[in-house]
Design a protein around this motif. Structure first.
Motif, mmCIF file in Angstrom:
data_model
loop_
_atom_site.group_PDB
_atom_site.id
_atom_site.type_symbol
_atom_site.label_atom_id
_atom_site.label_comp_id
_atom_site.label_asym_id
_atom_site.label_seq_id
_atom_site.Cartn_x
_atom_site.Cartn_y
_atom_site.Cartn_z
ATOM 1 N N THR A 33 -33.047 -7.971 -24.825
ATOM 2 C CA THR A 33 -32.835 -8.288 -26.113
ATOM 3 C C THR A 33 -32.443 -7.374 -27.331
ATOM 4 O O THR A 33 -32.698 -6.039 -26.702
ATOM 5 C CB THR A 33 -34.252 -8.937 -26.725
ATOM 6 N N GLU A 35 -33.872 -6.316 -29.946
ATOM 7 C CA GLU A 35 -35.016 -5.873 -30.357
ATOM 8 C C GLU A 35 -35.557 -4.819 -29.349
ATOM 9 O O GLU A 35 -36.013 -3.855 -29.711
ATOM 10 C CB GLU A 35 -36.144 -6.932 -30.688
ATOM 11 N N GLU A 36 -35.671 -5.273 -28.041
ATOM 12 C CA GLU A 36 -35.829 -4.478 -27.100
ATOM 13 C C GLU A 36 -35.163 -3.248 -26.733
ATOM 14 O O GLU A 36 -35.575 -2.046 -26.798
ATOM 15 C CB GLU A 36 -35.928 -5.249 -25.492
ATOM 16 N N ALA A 39 -35.955 -0.684 -29.621
ATOM 17 C CA ALA A 39 -37.301 -0.054 -29.240
ATOM 18 C C ALA A 39 -37.109 1.162 -28.117
ATOM 19 O O ALA A 39 -37.669 2.179 -28.162
ATOM 20 C CB ALA A 39 -38.350 -1.003 -28.646
ATOM 21 N N GLY A 57 -32.690 -13.918 -30.236
ATOM 22 C CA GLY A 57 -33.002 -13.063 -31.246
ATOM 23 C C GLY A 57 -31.721 -12.348 -32.061
ATOM 24 O O GLY A 57 -30.773 -13.211 -32.141
ATOM 25 N N CYS A 58 -31.740 -11.157 -32.290
ATOM 26 C CA CYS A 58 -30.461 -10.529 -33.007
ATOM 27 C C CYS A 58 -29.205 -10.458 -32.219
ATOM 28 O O CYS A 58 -29.583 -10.217 -30.983
ATOM 29 C CB CYS A 58 -30.944 -9.412 -33.816
ATOM 30 N N VAL A 63 -27.311 -5.758 -33.760
ATOM 31 C CA VAL A 63 -27.838 -4.236 -33.131
ATOM 32 C C VAL A 63 -26.724 -3.253 -33.417
ATOM 33 O O VAL A 63 -27.505 -2.262 -33.946
ATOM 34 C CB VAL A 63 -28.150 -4.559 -31.718
ATOM 35 N N GLU A 66 -26.955 -2.206 -37.019
ATOM 36 C CA GLU A 66 -28.268 -1.440 -37.270
ATOM 37 C C GLU A 66 -28.160 -0.122 -36.722
ATOM 38 O O GLU A 66 -28.529 1.071 -37.352
ATOM 39 C CB GLU A 66 -29.390 -2.339 -36.880
#
Length: 124
Positions: A33, A35-36, A39, A57-58, A63, A66
């Motif tokens: 993902t 988010e993963e 991280a 998710g996003c 990503v 960001e």
């Protein structure tokens, strides 16, 4: 030879990409993902990010935006890959800061060539 973070939610595509890059002598870390991925990057910075556009998710676009907006990660080349192969999709991907945009199904030789080119330029 360098490390690539593969961000891909399809396990089949993930296995193909891992095999293809490892055969090309490239180390691989994975995330499923956006988010993963973010991280993972905070713990271990890859030389290149291979980022699917359609993620739970996003999205890959979010990503990418960001990471390119963050001083710690804005110099990592991002290769977007997606089944969305239209000119507008590619344009939008490059506008988010992507270094390259490959369409699925991925041409494995082109993928390895593209990734190695970005690893070489990050070494210099």
């Amino acid at each position: 030879m360098g490390t690539v973070l593969i961000v891909e939610d399809s396990l089949t595509d993930m296995q193909i990409l891992i095999g293809c890059l490892q055969k090309g002598g490239i180390s691989v870390i994975i995330a499923q993902t956006g988010e993963e991925a973010i991280a993972t990057i905070s713990r271990q910075k890859p030389d290149v990010i291979l980022l699917d556009v359609v993620l739970p998710g996003c999205s890959g676009f979010e990503v990418c935006r960001e990471l390119k907006g963050n001083a710690d990660t804005n110099n990592i080349p991002i290769v977007l890959c997606s089944t969305k192969g239209g000119e507008m999709d590619k344009f939008w991907g490059m506008k988010q800061g992507a270094s390259a945009y490959l369409t699925k199904p991925i041409d494995q030789e082109e993928l390895v060539r593209t990734i190695k080119q970005f690893i070489k330029s990050s070494d210099s």
